[in-house]
Design a protein around this motif. Structure first.
Motif, PDB file in Angstrom:
ATOM      1  N   TRP A 145     -40.497 148.158  91.704  1.00 57.45           N
ATOM      2  CA  TRP A 145     -41.795 148.260  92.358  1.00 57.45           C
ATOM      3  C   TRP A 145     -41.690 148.498  93.867  1.00 57.45           C
ATOM      4  O   TRP A 145     -42.707 148.506  94.558  1.00 57.45           O
ATOM      5  CB  TRP A 145     -42.619 146.999  92.090  1.00 57.45           C
ATOM      6  N   GLU A 146     -40.493 148.678  94.376  1.00 56.65           N
ATOM      7  CA  GLU A 146     -40.257 148.960  95.807  1.00 56.65           C
ATOM      8  C   GLU A 146     -40.920 147.904  96.694  1.00 56.65           C
ATOM      9  O   GLU A 146     -41.553 148.217  97.708  1.00 56.65           O
ATOM     10  CB  GLU A 146     -40.780 150.344  96.167  1.00 56.65           C
ATOM     11  N   ILE A 147     -40.753 146.652  96.309  1.00 54.61           N
ATOM     12  CA  ILE A 147     -41.411 145.562  97.027  1.00 54.61           C
ATOM     13  C   ILE A 147     -40.918 145.477  98.473  1.00 54.61           C
ATOM     14  O   ILE A 147     -41.700 145.210  99.394  1.00 54.61           O
ATOM     15  CB  ILE A 147     -41.168 144.219  96.307  1.00 54.61           C
ATOM     16  N   LYS A 148     -39.630 145.721  98.693  1.00 53.04           N
ATOM     17  CA  LYS A 148     -39.103 145.672 100.058  1.00 53.04           C
ATOM     18  C   LYS A 148     -39.796 146.690 100.947  1.00 53.04           C
ATOM     19  O   LYS A 148     -40.154 146.399 102.094  1.00 53.04           O
ATOM     20  CB  LYS A 148     -37.596 145.930 100.038  1.00 53.04           C
ATOM     21  N   LYS A 149     -39.997 147.891 100.436  1.00 52.49           N
ATOM     22  CA  LYS A 149     -40.667 148.945 101.208  1.00 52.49           C
ATOM     23  C   LYS A 149     -42.080 148.527 101.603  1.00 52.49           C
ATOM     24  O   LYS A 149     -42.487 148.666 102.761  1.00 52.49           O
ATOM     25  CB  LYS A 149     -40.694 150.220 100.372  1.00 52.49           C
ATOM     26  N   TRP A 150     -42.846 147.984 100.637  1.00 52.25           N
ATOM     27  CA  TRP A 150     -44.226 147.628 100.931  1.00 52.25           C
ATOM     28  C   TRP A 150     -44.311 146.395 101.830  1.00 52.25           C
ATOM     29  O   TRP A 150     -45.210 146.309 102.679  1.00 52.25           O
ATOM     30  CB  TRP A 150     -44.988 147.397  99.635  1.00 52.25           C
ATOM     31  N   SER A 151     -43.381 145.470 101.686  1.00 50.25           N
ATOM     32  CA  SER A 151     -43.376 144.286 102.562  1.00 50.25           C
ATOM     33  C   SER A 151     -43.089 144.694 103.989  1.00 50.25           C
ATOM     34  O   SER A 151     -43.709 144.189 104.939  1.00 50.25           O
ATOM     35  CB  SER A 151     -42.328 143.280 102.071  1.00 50.25           C
ATOM     36  N   GLU A 152     -42.152 145.617 104.170  1.00 54.28           N
ATOM     37  CA  GLU A 152     -41.819 146.079 105.519  1.00 54.28           C
ATOM     38  C   GLU A 152     -42.989 146.833 106.135  1.00 54.28           C
ATOM     39  O   GLU A 152     -43.306 146.662 107.313  1.00 54.28           O
ATOM     40  CB  GLU A 152     -40.590 146.970 105.466  1.00 54.28           C
ATOM     41  N   LYS A 153     -43.646 147.637 105.339  1.00 50.90           N
ATOM     42  CA  LYS A 153     -44.808 148.385 105.830  1.00 50.90           C
ATOM     43  C   LYS A 153     -45.910 147.430 106.276  1.00 50.90           C
ATOM     44  O   LYS A 153     -46.551 147.625 107.311  1.00 50.90           O
ATOM     45  CB  LYS A 153     -45.313 149.308 104.719  1.00 50.90           C
ATOM     46  N   ARG A 154     -46.104 146.372 105.491  1.00 48.66           N
ATOM     47  CA  ARG A 154     -47.132 145.396 105.844  1.00 48.66           C
ATOM     48  C   ARG A 154     -46.777 144.672 107.139  1.00 48.66           C
ATOM     49  O   ARG A 154     -47.627 144.467 108.004  1.00 48.66           O
ATOM     50  CB  ARG A 154     -47.308 144.389 104.708  1.00 48.66           C
ATOM     51  N   ARG A 155     -45.500 144.297 107.294  1.00 46.88           N
ATOM     52  CA  ARG A 155     -45.083 143.628 108.534  1.00 46.88           C
ATOM     53  C   ARG A 155     -45.300 144.519 109.745  1.00 46.88           C
ATOM     54  O   ARG A 155     -45.716 144.049 110.814  1.00 46.88           O
ATOM     55  CB  ARG A 155     -43.614 143.211 108.430  1.00 46.88           C
ATOM     56  N   ASN A 156     -45.025 145.801 109.594  1.00 46.96           N
ATOM     57  CA  ASN A 156     -45.209 146.731 110.715  1.00 46.96           C
ATOM     58  C   ASN A 156     -46.673 146.832 111.111  1.00 46.96           C
ATOM     59  O   ASN A 156     -47.007 146.835 112.304  1.00 46.96           O
ATOM     60  CB  ASN A 156     -44.668 148.116 110.343  1.00 46.96           C
TER      61      ASN A 156
END
Length: 404
Positions: A109-120
């Motif tokens: 689910w590419e959770i790392k990608k979406w978590s990083e995007k949210r942090r940014n």
């Protein structure tokens, strides 16, 4: 006969395939159906022993605050006849089975990608996000995971990851809880209560860098077509029909960028293969091979569009559900109330295939389109007719039938 090897002894490639097969569908046009109730900070529980399984809003556990009412999503029960079969239950166990299964579902689910995007986004203080269509389009595949309370008794209280896709999934809210939330006081707020609630949910809104939940889903009931007013949209107070009408009024009063809310009606009497154009299965309007599919742990539904609804031709069909009286000349007698033909209603309630849901959309369009379009034209005047925007009811409500 060869004996079955213990799962940990299998080659990693085979274990990975098995884990992948256990993950819920993620193909294009596949959307989960997610069940929740909504609780708010004004609620008083009759018993202190009652401990709802809550996912708090982005502003924390629902408690009174100066900003107004806060909301939380309650996870429905998982046992008995009314067991929760939401799509988020499909792969809930993969988050807690072992380290390997967790890593595979994180990658899937590419959770790392979406978590990083949210942090940014959070670091940039990007609070204008949900008004900007371009960024919204880029995040259509967004997945959000939330720490959820244990669903099993005597498991040590182990939390699990509840995952939703706020842009793609459809949300089935307990109607009584949603009505109660909408009736809460809204001091000092600039948006309507529906947007506030959707914005405040733990898997929606600015803190998760996404727009509010926009796909709402309801079960269609053939009884809705009985005893309907013919010339206006005043229906029984507190009914589901009234709630759907209220949602359409909310949509009509908002700008084009804010009208992405869509209402889906599950009609369990319809199937994809039954929506035809002549002798061919209808490919347009949502019933073709590329149609959007909605699923929970047990069922799959397909988008049937308006299921053969035709704003110009529907009234000419001979299979309409209402029973009319006729005068000596063969003309219909005027009536203010539409009463269903008892035999057709009985057949519909027994699950026989019918077009009742399509006729409900027809009734909504006939009774609401013109008045909602008047709302849509505000604050423009008759001197500026080029600025008027027509509100089409059928653009905001569709039917789901069983997938063939």
């Amino acid at each position: 006969m060869a004996s079955f090897r213990f799962f940990p002894d299998l080659p990693y490639e085979l274990r990975e395939q098995i884990w992948q097969q256990a993950i819920r569908p993620s193909a294009k046009n596949y959307s989960g159906i997610q069940h929740f109730s909504i609780l708010h900070s004004n609620m008083k529980f009759e018993s202190t022993a009652f401990k709802p399984k809550l996912i708090p809003s982005s502003r924390g556990v629902p408690t009174s605050c100066d900003e107004g009412i806060t909301f939380a999503a309650e996870i429905p029960g998982t046992e008995g006849a009314e067991a929760n079969r939401s799509a988020y239950m499909w792969d809930a166990g993969l988050w807690t089975a072992c380290w390997e299964s967790r890593q595979i579902i994180l990658r899937h689910w590419e959770i790392k990608k979406w978590s990083e995007k949210r942090r940014n986004f959070q670091a940039e203080g990007f609070y204008g996000f949900w008004y900007r269509e371009e960024e919204w389009r880029e995040n259509q595949d967004c997945c959000i995971t939330i720490n959820a309370p244990s669903l099993i008794t005597n498991d040590g209280g182990e939390e699990w990851q509840l995952m939703v896709r706020p842009y793609d999934d459809a949300f089935y809210f307990d109607l009584e809880s949603l009505k109660d939330a909408l009736n809460q006081p809204n001091p000092g707020r600039t948006w309507d209560n529906l947007v506030e609630i959707m914005q405040d949910l733990p898997f929606s809104g600015l803190n998760y860098c996404c727009q509010p939940v926009r796909h709402l889903i309801f079960d269609f009931d053939p009884n809705w077509l009985n005893n309907l007013p013919r010339y206006n949209a005043h229906v029984d107070s507190g009914s589901t029909q009234e709630f759907i009408i209220d949602l359409l009024w909310l949509l009509a009063g908002r700008s084009e960028e804010e009208t992405h809310f869509h209402i889906w009606l599950i009609d369990r009497s319809r199937r994809q293969s039954s929506i035809k154009n002549g002798d061919e299965v209808l490919l347009a309007g949502g019933a073709g091979e590329e149609a959007r599919v909605f699923y929970n742990c047990d069922e799959e539904f397909v988008d049937l569009g308006t299921a053969e609804y035709n704003p110009y031709g529907k009234s000419q069909l001979h299979d309409e559900p209402w029973k009319f009286e006729y005068d000596e000349g063969g003309f219909r007698k005027p009536t203010d109330i539409l009463k269903c033909d008892e035999s057709k209603l009985s057949a519909a309630l027994a699950g026989e295939e019918n077009e009742f849901a399509g006729w409900f959309i027809w009734w909504l369009a006939e009774t609401l389109t013109e008045t909602l379009s008047d709302i849509k034209s505000y604050p423009y005047t008759i001197d500026e007719p080029h600025l008027r925007e027509y509100f089409w009811v059928e653009d905001h409500i569709s039917i789901l039938g069983y997938r063939s």
